[in-house]
Design a protein around this motif. Structure first.
Motif, short mmCIF file in Angstrom:
data_model
loop_
_atom_site.label_atom_id
_atom_site.label_comp_id
_atom_site.label_asym_id
_atom_site.label_seq_id
_atom_site.Cartn_x
_atom_site.Cartn_y
_atom_site.Cartn_z
N ALA A 132 0.82 -1.21 0.00
CA ALA A 132 0.00 0.00 0.00
C ALA A 132 0.86 1.26 0.00
O ALA A 132 0.45 2.29 -0.52
N ALA A 167 -6.00 11.10 -3.99
CA ALA A 167 -7.32 10.55 -4.32
C ALA A 167 -7.67 9.39 -3.38
O ALA A 167 -6.85 8.95 -2.58
N LYS A 216 -3.24 7.40 1.96
CA LYS A 216 -3.10 8.45 2.98
C LYS A 216 -3.35 7.88 4.39
O LYS A 216 -2.55 8.09 5.30
N1 LIG Z 1 -7.34 -3.46 5.80
C1 LIG Z 1 -6.96 -3.47 4.51
N2 LIG Z 1 -6.77 -4.65 3.88
C2 LIG Z 1 -6.38 -4.67 2.57
N3 LIG Z 1 -6.17 -3.59 1.85
C3 LIG Z 1 -6.35 -2.39 2.40
C4 LIG Z 1 -6.76 -2.27 3.78
N4 LIG Z 1 -6.86 -0.96 4.09
C5 LIG Z 1 -6.53 -0.30 2.95
N5 LIG Z 1 -6.22 -1.15 1.95
C6 LIG Z 1 -5.81 -0.78 0.59
O1 LIG Z 1 -4.67 0.04 0.68
C7 LIG Z 1 -4.76 1.12 -0.26
C8 LIG Z 1 -4.62 2.44 0.46
O2 LIG Z 1 -5.75 2.62 1.32
P1 LIG Z 1 -5.90 3.88 2.27
O3 LIG Z 1 -7.06 3.64 3.13
O4 LIG Z 1 -4.60 4.17 2.90
O5 LIG Z 1 -6.25 5.02 1.21
P2 LIG Z 1 -6.68 6.53 1.45
O6 LIG Z 1 -5.74 7.36 0.66
O7 LIG Z 1 -6.80 6.82 2.87
O8 LIG Z 1 -8.12 6.56 0.76
P3 LIG Z 1 -9.43 7.38 1.17
O9 LIG Z 1 -9.25 8.75 0.66
O10 LIG Z 1 -10.52 6.67 0.45
O11 LIG Z 1 -9.56 7.30 2.64
C9 LIG Z 1 -6.07 0.94 -0.97
O12 LIG Z 1 -5.81 0.32 -2.23
C10 LIG Z 1 -6.86 0.04 -0.09
O13 LIG Z 1 -7.72 -0.78 -0.85
#
Ligand SMILES: Nc1ncnc2c1ncn2[C@@H]1O[C@H](COP(=O)(O)OP(=O)(O)OP(=O)(O)O)[C@@H](O)[C@H]1O
Ligand SMILES: [Mg+2]
Lengths: 234, 300
Positions: free
Chosen positions: A16, A35, A40
């Motif tokens: 990730a 996005a 993040k």
């Molecule tokens: N518990 C998990 N198990 C598997 N994959 C995960 C998990 N949590 C997040 N991911 C994956 O890791 C990647 C990053 O997720 P993250 O939640 O950090 O994104 P974000 O930038 O915070 O998005 P958002 O703006 O939607 O909150 C994504 O592709 C997500 O599908």
């Protein structure tokens, strides 16, 4: 104050975060924009020990924390307000705030901080006996931030504080964030609302698909053509 | 009327024992979402520990009250040590695994402990000494309120009050409530979740050991299998009241106790279990989350 050196965080086999490096100096507000699914939230969880990075280093106030347990990291003064607020639904507003001070033993000072927060957010004072789960979204966000303040953070991590709130409330929340910063707390802020975040911040990082693609002062990012197109909707 | 009172008190007595054991099931479920099938065995081990210590101390000529207190103390400590160890050995390594894995591990632990005690002790029923000397002042009411019944009611009530205060006011109690409501957030405010889980097992085991000691001295005999039966009943009580809910466990225990005792009294003792489990089925159809359970209680 916080130095992240080339960390990689995985969910099972999914990578990730890819070699993320971030620097935050004392007194700053730094924004991280990107996005949905950019990574993040994972970045913040890696810092606070919920999803520790597999490789790389994180230093906070000179100490390496990438392998430290979450409670050790909180104890050092690094508090995290997670995405979605995570209010303890069946604890009262007061008990939620007390949980924020869980690691502190200085009863008199805790009492002082509680009084201060109640004066800062009169609405929380009114609702002190009410179950946290029954508060409105805006009230919950105020409670979530207040609960983190009860840990007397040196660095505050905020994950999408504006999520799902009305514009008026968002403005209020951001005023509070700036006020907290002025009183000496360093802030690392995640937002999808890039415009808002960058306007309140000193510097910013842009994240795409688990990588940092750009970093600059907030003003420069606000006028950057790519950022404008991708995140500011202009 | 006299008869009704007798059934009522006998149901209350049974029910408070079920409640003591049900609390352990419900607390563990509330924190880690697991049905700890080995919990009944903890109760059995508590009873055996009390028996062994009481026998030894009787042989050494200790006074009855000292025997009672030391046996209770030993039962609580030893059962808690078992509860603590079971979590570390059988459940902690499976945290984050599929939901079914820890459940199977729990059943395995239960079978293991039963057989271990059977081999180490015996499969026969052992006589359990009446540890509590008759209270003279209870004599006028002895037809409905025997000394052991009185002791069970008072001890169970005291244990439940103690638990309520612990959960409401102590640091450990607050950490337990926070963890059961939102584990990730509990971590983020600095709760040591591993320690909370251990505390939960220790407290639940201590309550079960007290239940084991009380019932063993009331019934007067134990064997390696008593934990399985009592565990099943207490589990039923926890589900009846709403698993995860502490007042629910107490309420479920009492309702189950009364159901059994009135069914035995007015129908026939052979129908005791039919009524008990019939009630469970009925509640689960009408209110799947139990009487005081949250409808949304879905731990993952
Ligand atoms: N518990 C998990 N198990 C598997 N994959 C995960 C998990 N949590 C997040 N991911 C994956 O890791 C990647 C990053 O997720 P993250 O939640 O950090 O994104 P974000 O930038 O915070 O998005 P958002 O703006 O939607 O909150 C994504 O592709 C997500 O599908
Ligand atoms: Mg996110």
């Amino acid at each position: 104050m916080l130095t992240i050196e080339s960390i990689n965080t995985y969910y099972g086999n999914i990578r990730a975060l890819k070699n993320i490096s971030i620097d935050i100096a004392q007194g700053e507000i730094v924004a991280l924009i990107g996005a949905n699914g950019a990574g993040k939230t994972t970045t913040l969880k890696s810092i606070s020990g919920i999803t520790p990075p597999r490789t790389g280093r994180i230093r906070f106030m000179g100490k390496e924390i990438q392998n430290a347990a979450p409670e050790k990291i909180v104890a050092m003064g690094l508090c995290h307000v997670p995405e979605g607020r995570h209010i303890f639904p069946q604890l009262s507003v007061m008990e939620n705030l007390e949980m924020g001070a869980f690691l502190r033993r200085d009863k008199a000072e805790i009492k002082k901080d509680l009084d201060y927060i109640m004066s800062l957010f009169p609405i929380l004072a009114q609702r002190r006996k009410q179950a946290g789960g029954t508060l409105s979204g805006g009230e919950q966000q105020m409670l979530a931030i207040s609960r983190a303040l009860m840990g007397r953070p040196k660095l505050l991590l905020l994950d999408e504080p504006s999520l799902g709130l009305a514009p008026l409330i968002i403005r209020q929340i951001f005023e509070i964030i700036e006020q907290i910063n002025r009183s000496g707390t360093t802030i690392f802020l995640i937002e999808q609302n890039a415009n808002l975040a960058l306007k309140s911040s000193h510097r910013g990082y842009v994240m795409e698909n688990g990588e940092i693609t750009l970093t600059d002062t907030a003003d420069k990012l606000l006028s950057n053509e790519d950022v404008k197109k991708a995140y500011l909707g202009i | 009327m006299e008869q009704f009172l007798e059934y009522f008190l006998s149901g209350l007595t049974r029910g408070s024992i079920y409640a003591l054991i049900a609390l352990g099931y419900t607390m563990v479920y509330g924190i880690i979402g697991l049905i700890n099938f080995a919990h009944g065995e903890i109760y059995m081990i508590g009873a055996f520990t009390a028996l062994i210590v009481a026998t030894a101390l009787t042989f050494l000529g200790f006074p009855p009250l000292a025997i009672l207190l030391l046996a209770a103390l030993a039962a609580v400590i030893w059962a808690s040590a078992y509860g603590f160890t079971i979590e570390k050995v059988a459940y902690k390594p499976l945290r984050g695994a599929q939901r079914l894995s820890p459940l199977i591990s729990a059943i395995g632990m239960s079978i293991f402990l039963q057989n271990y005690v059977m081999l180490a002790q015996t499969s026969d029923f052992l006589r359990f000494p009446a540890l509590i000397p008759d209270f003279k002042w209870l004599a006028p009411w002895s037809h409905i309120m025997s000394t052991s019944r009185f002791t069970i009611l008072v001890t169970a009530a005291a244990a439940m009050i103690f638990l309520t205060l612990l959960i409401k006011y102590t640091r450990t109690g607050k950490a337990m409530r926070a963890t059961s409501q939102d584990r990730e957030m509990a971590l983020l405010v600095g709760v040591n979740v591993d320690r909370v889980i251990s505390s939960t097992f220790i407290i639940g085991s201590a309550l079960a050991a007290i239940g084991g000691l009380l019932i063993a001295s009331h019934v007067g005999q134990i064997n390696y299998y008593v934990g399985f039966i009592a565990g099943l009943k207490a589990f039923t009580a926890a589900v009846l009241g709403g698993i995860g809910s502490i007042p629910g466990a107490v309420l479920g225990g009492l309702i189950l106790g009364w159901t059994e005792s009135f069914a035995t009294g007015y129908v026939s003792s052979e129908y005791e279990d039919v009524f008990a489990f019939g009630l469970l089925v009925l509640i689960l159809i009408l209110r799947p989350s139990g009487i005081l359970g949250k409808n949304t209680a879905q731990k993952v």
